[in-house]
Design a protein around this motif. Structure first.
Motif, PDB file in Angstrom:
ATOM      1  N   ILE A 167     -52.832  74.975  47.165  1.00 15.24           N
ATOM      2  CA  ILE A 167     -52.807  74.519  48.557  1.00 15.24           C
ATOM      3  C   ILE A 167     -53.629  73.242  48.704  1.00 15.24           C
ATOM      4  O   ILE A 167     -53.228  72.299  49.417  1.00 15.24           O
ATOM      5  N   ASP A 168     -54.782  73.176  48.029  1.00 13.62           N
ATOM      6  CA  ASP A 168     -55.588  71.954  48.056  1.00 13.62           C
ATOM      7  C   ASP A 168     -54.762  70.750  47.619  1.00 13.62           C
ATOM      8  O   ASP A 168     -54.772  69.693  48.261  1.00 13.62           O
ATOM      9  N   ALA A 169     -54.062  70.907  46.512  1.00  9.93           N
ATOM     10  CA  ALA A 169     -53.279  69.793  45.978  1.00  9.93           C
ATOM     11  C   ALA A 169     -52.163  69.405  46.936  1.00  9.93           C
ATOM     12  O   ALA A 169     -51.923  68.213  47.187  1.00  9.93           O
ATOM     13  N   ALA A 170     -51.491  70.396  47.504  1.00 13.41           N
ATOM     14  CA  ALA A 170     -50.396  70.100  48.422  1.00 13.41           C
ATOM     15  C   ALA A 170     -50.895  69.446  49.700  1.00 13.41           C
ATOM     16  O   ALA A 170     -50.192  68.621  50.301  1.00 13.41           O
ATOM     17  N   CYS A 171     -52.116  69.792  50.121  1.00 18.06           N
ATOM     18  CA  CYS A 171     -52.666  69.264  51.372  1.00 18.06           C
ATOM     19  C   CYS A 171     -53.450  67.977  51.179  1.00 18.06           C
ATOM     20  O   CYS A 171     -54.060  67.477  52.149  1.00 18.06           O
ATOM     21  N   GLY A 215     -56.596  63.358  53.151  1.00 19.76           N
ATOM     22  CA  GLY A 215     -56.880  61.930  53.078  1.00 19.76           C
ATOM     23  C   GLY A 215     -56.409  61.131  54.273  1.00 19.76           C
ATOM     24  O   GLY A 215     -56.529  59.889  54.273  1.00 19.76           O
ATOM     25  N   HIS A 216     -55.912  61.789  55.300  1.00 14.02           N
ATOM     26  CA  HIS A 216     -55.410  61.079  56.484  1.00 14.02           C
ATOM     27  C   HIS A 216     -56.558  60.307  57.141  1.00 14.02           C
ATOM     28  O   HIS A 216     -57.677  60.818  57.251  1.00 14.02           O
ATOM     29  N   PRO A 217     -56.299  59.090  57.609  1.00 14.79           N
ATOM     30  CA  PRO A 217     -57.383  58.273  58.172  1.00 14.79           C
ATOM     31  C   PRO A 217     -58.041  58.851  59.423  1.00 14.79           C
ATOM     32  O   PRO A 217     -59.171  58.459  59.746  1.00 14.79           O
ATOM     33  N   ARG A 218     -57.375  59.759  60.104  1.00 11.43           N
ATOM     34  CA  ARG A 218     -57.986  60.339  61.300  1.00 11.43           C
ATOM     35  C   ARG A 218     -58.737  61.646  61.005  1.00 11.43           C
ATOM     36  O   ARG A 218     -59.316  62.248  61.913  1.00 11.43           O
ATOM     37  N   VAL A 219     -58.722  62.096  59.757  1.00 11.42           N
ATOM     38  CA  VAL A 219     -59.381  63.353  59.394  1.00 11.42           C
ATOM     39  C   VAL A 219     -60.847  63.103  59.071  1.00 11.42           C
ATOM     40  O   VAL A 219     -61.197  62.149  58.368  1.00 11.42           O
ATOM     41  N   ILE A 265     -60.084  66.310  63.530  1.00 11.69           N
ATOM     42  CA  ILE A 265     -59.239  65.151  63.820  1.00 11.69           C
ATOM     43  C   ILE A 265     -59.975  64.257  64.816  1.00 11.69           C
ATOM     44  O   ILE A 265     -60.295  64.679  65.930  1.00 11.69           O
ATOM     45  N   ALA A 266     -60.222  63.022  64.414  1.00  8.18           N
ATOM     46  CA  ALA A 266     -61.024  62.104  65.227  1.00  8.18           C
ATOM     47  C   ALA A 266     -60.203  61.482  66.352  1.00  8.18           C
ATOM     48  O   ALA A 266     -58.998  61.265  66.230  1.00  8.18           O
ATOM     49  N   ASP A 267     -60.900  61.191  67.457  1.00  8.89           N
ATOM     50  CA  ASP A 267     -60.360  60.383  68.561  1.00  8.89           C
ATOM     51  C   ASP A 267     -59.064  60.950  69.133  1.00  8.89           C
ATOM     52  O   ASP A 267     -58.061  60.234  69.290  1.00  8.89           O
ATOM     53  N   THR A 268     -59.078  62.246  69.463  1.00  8.44           N
ATOM     54  CA  THR A 268     -57.905  62.874  70.053  1.00  8.44           C
ATOM     55  C   THR A 268     -58.133  63.156  71.524  1.00  8.44           C
ATOM     56  O   THR A 268     -59.266  63.135  72.016  1.00  8.44           O
ATOM     57  N   ARG A 269     -57.060  63.433  72.228  1.00  3.33           N
ATOM     58  CA  ARG A 269     -57.147  63.798  73.639  1.00  3.33           C
ATOM     59  C   ARG A 269     -57.606  65.245  73.772  1.00  3.33           C
ATOM     60  O   ARG A 269     -57.490  66.032  72.838  1.00  3.33           O
ATOM     61  N   PRO A 270     -58.135  65.612  74.955  1.00  2.28           N
ATOM     62  CA  PRO A 270     -58.621  66.983  75.150  1.00  2.28           C
ATOM     63  C   PRO A 270     -57.555  68.057  74.934  1.00  2.28           C
ATOM     64  O   PRO A 270     -57.891  69.195  74.613  1.00  2.28           O
ATOM     65  N   LEU A 320     -49.219  66.664  62.680  1.00  2.00           N
ATOM     66  CA  LEU A 320     -50.319  65.778  63.055  1.00  2.00           C
ATOM     67  C   LEU A 320     -49.799  64.386  63.385  1.00  2.00           C
ATOM     68  O   LEU A 320     -50.174  63.793  64.412  1.00  2.00           O
ATOM     69  N   GLU A 321     -48.947  63.859  62.537  1.00  2.00           N
ATOM     70  CA  GLU A 321     -48.395  62.535  62.801  1.00  2.00           C
ATOM     71  C   GLU A 321     -47.647  62.507  64.131  1.00  2.00           C
ATOM     72  O   GLU A 321     -47.801  61.562  64.921  1.00  2.00           O
ATOM     73  N   ALA A 322     -46.857  63.529  64.394  1.00  2.00           N
ATOM     74  CA  ALA A 322     -46.091  63.561  65.639  1.00  2.00           C
ATOM     75  C   ALA A 322     -47.019  63.669  66.846  1.00  2.00           C
ATOM     76  O   ALA A 322     -46.785  63.036  67.891  1.00  2.00           O
ATOM     77  N   THR A 323     -48.062  64.444  66.732  1.00  2.00           N
ATOM     78  CA  THR A 323     -49.014  64.602  67.838  1.00  2.00           C
ATOM     79  C   THR A 323     -49.740  63.293  68.115  1.00  2.00           C
ATOM     80  O   THR A 323     -49.926  62.897  69.280  1.00  2.00           O
ATOM     81  N   LEU A 324     -50.152  62.601  67.063  1.00  2.00           N
ATOM     82  CA  LEU A 324     -50.850  61.333  67.243  1.00  2.00           C
ATOM     83  C   LEU A 324     -49.916  60.247  67.795  1.00  2.00           C
ATOM     84  O   LEU A 324     -50.321  59.431  68.625  1.00  2.00           O
ATOM     85  N   GLN A 325     -48.670  60.271  67.364  1.00  3.48           N
ATOM     86  CA  GLN A 325     -47.693  59.321  67.918  1.00  3.48           C
ATOM     87  C   GLN A 325     -47.463  59.595  69.390  1.00  3.48           C
ATOM     88  O   GLN A 325     -47.328  58.655  70.208  1.00  3.48           O
ATOM     89  N   GLU A 326     -47.408  60.871  69.746  1.00  6.16           N
ATOM     90  CA  GLU A 326     -47.245  61.270  71.147  1.00  6.16           C
ATOM     91  C   GLU A 326     -48.415  60.770  71.981  1.00  6.16           C
ATOM     92  O   GLU A 326     -48.237  60.265  73.095  1.00  6.16           O
TER      93      GLU A 326
END
Length: 444
Positions: free
Chosen positions: A354-358, A363-367, A381-386, A434-440
């Motif tokens: 699971i570590d390898a798959a994740c 490594g995501h820039p917002r993590v 996750i940094a800088d997200t909405r409430p 995560l990508e979809a949520t941040l794009q939203e």
């Protein structure tokens, strides 16, 4: 007031079921997901869709839904004995389970309840009553960690340091004190997780030095404060807390309700510190996620303080379904699976996969503060909405994945039975959601 739901089961649920930990009005826009069946790590909706149960249905399911070994044990037990009161009676499953838990922990006296909050209340009452029986009734207060969570009944709320759950009931709650958490995310520049643990233990020492005379017990979630966004700490804190509790004559209660039964990599989290507490609270994974059951384990010394001719010195606490034979038999079958499957060693290999798959998610820039202990993963996750948690949950469901962030912390606590397909679903779905949520968020 009903949500517009095409699923009639969801609509009927909204009309008649008050769902837990939920602002029901939100279901007007997002109806509950109706689940028809489950198998292994998968949940199957009544609409035919399936979802990977990546949080083990609130951290209870260990070996997947519908495991044949647990099912067979339950079917056999149902043919023999479904329930009998445990006051003045006993039965094989509760005796055998108590013996097994005692052998695993070194605490040989088990008292049973129905859920985690009940276990918390049992342990707190037992601790205070112990001191009363010892002629020290002034030792009736408790201390816990900042951000601690131990349940939502009135007694458990006293040691739960979360305003959202507690403020509405403040007039009913006898608040415990709190001391700093050893959460490793609180490290100052140059500090290690062990340094944070020692700093938090020094604060505990200062508090106990002043208040030990009125303190019955310290309650701690060992290694991971789960509801506190998976706050993880070094075992050094538990070692120091054990020594301090011994020195100041304060019970140490470890709440293993969420972190027990292999979740942190050892059978019980406190064992990584090499300590023996005075009380252990167990629930959630105890029955493999099949039936409600909790247990409080304690020492010979505590048990002896209640053993007397006088009834009032006994522990007069009860639940109608205390030590239910079916639940105890499910727990025994679950413990048998640990041996049959060599679960702790198998989990180490699964966790590495699971570590390898994740890795792309980690490594995501917002993590921030990506972390894992045993079979628990967390990513802040940094800088997200409430409302990040609610929106992420919906994006994950759309990808066939059950994940429910705590605040801005995404976490996973899956069953121990993920195959390659399920690992891929978890890793790729979590990242895509995560990508979809941040794009939203960016488009809002």
């Amino acid at each position: 007031m009903r949500a517009a739901a095409t699923d009639t089961l969801a609509a009927r649920s909204l009309a008649h079921v008050w769902h837990p930990c939920t602002q029901m009005k939100r279901h007007e826009a997002q109806p509950p997901v109706a689940i028809a069946r489950a198998q292994g790590p998968w949940l199957y909706g009544s609409d035919g869709r399936r979802y990977l149960d990546a949080i083990s249905s609130w951290w209870v399911n260990l070996f997947g839904h519908g495991h044949p070994h647990i099912k067979a044990a339950l079917a056999d037990q149902l043919e023999r004995l479904d329930h009998v009161l445990l006051a003045g009676f006993t039965h094989a499953p509760v005796v055998e389970l108590s013996e097994r838990l005692g052998a695993l922990t070194g605490l040989g006296h088990a008292f049973y309840g129905s859920d985690g909050a009940a276990a918390t209340e049992i342990a707190l009452k037992m601790s205070a009553h112990y001191w009363r029986n010892q002629g020290r009734p002034g030792k009736s207060r408790f201390v816990g960690l900042a951000g601690g969570y131990h349940g939502e009944t009135v007694g458990a709320l006293a040691v739960t340091d979360m305003a959202l759950f507690r403020e509405a009931y403040a007039p009913l709650v006898r608040l415990a004190a709190t001391v700093p958490s050893p959460d490793a995310r609180g490290a100052e520049p140059g500090e290690s997780a062990r340094d944070v643990a020692r700093r938090a233990a020094a604060a505990l020492e200062a508090w106990l030095a002043e208040h030990h005379a009125e303190t019955a017990a310290l309650i701690v979630e060992p290694l991971v404060q789960c509801a506190c966004a998976m706050a993880m700490h070094d075992p050094e804190y538990l070692r120091l807390a054990r020594a301090l509790c011994t020195r100041y004559e304060v019970h140490l209660v470890v709440d293993e309700i969420a972190v027990g039964f292999g979740r942190t990599g050892s059978m019980f989290a406190h064992q990584q510190a090499g300590i023996r507490p005075d009380f252990i609270c167990l629930s959630k994974g105890l029955t493999g996620g099949t039936l409600a059951l909790s247990a409080v384990l304690t020492s010979d010394a505590v048990y002896a303080a209640f053993y007397d001719d006088e009834v009032a010195r006994g522990f007069l606490h009860s639940h109608s379904y205390t030590g239910n034979p079916l639940a105890c038999r499910a727990a025994l079958a679950t413990l048998e699976l640990f041996d049959q499957l060599d679960a702790l060693n198998t989990n180490r290999a699964l966790a590495a996969r699971i570590d390898a798959a994740c890795a792309p998610l980690t490594g995501h820039p917002r993590v921030r503060h990506a972390r894992r202990l045993g079979m628990i993963w967390a990513w802040d996750i940094a800088d997200t909405r409430p409302d990040f948690a609610r929106r992420y949950h919906q994006q994950a469901l759309a990808r066939g994945l059950l994940l429910r962030p705590i605040g801005n912390t995404l976490y996973a606590m899956p069953p121990y039975v993920l195959d390659d397909e399920a690992v891929h679903c978890l890793a790729s779905g979590a990242l895509a959601a995560l990508e979809a949520t941040l794009q939203e968020e960016a488009a809002a």
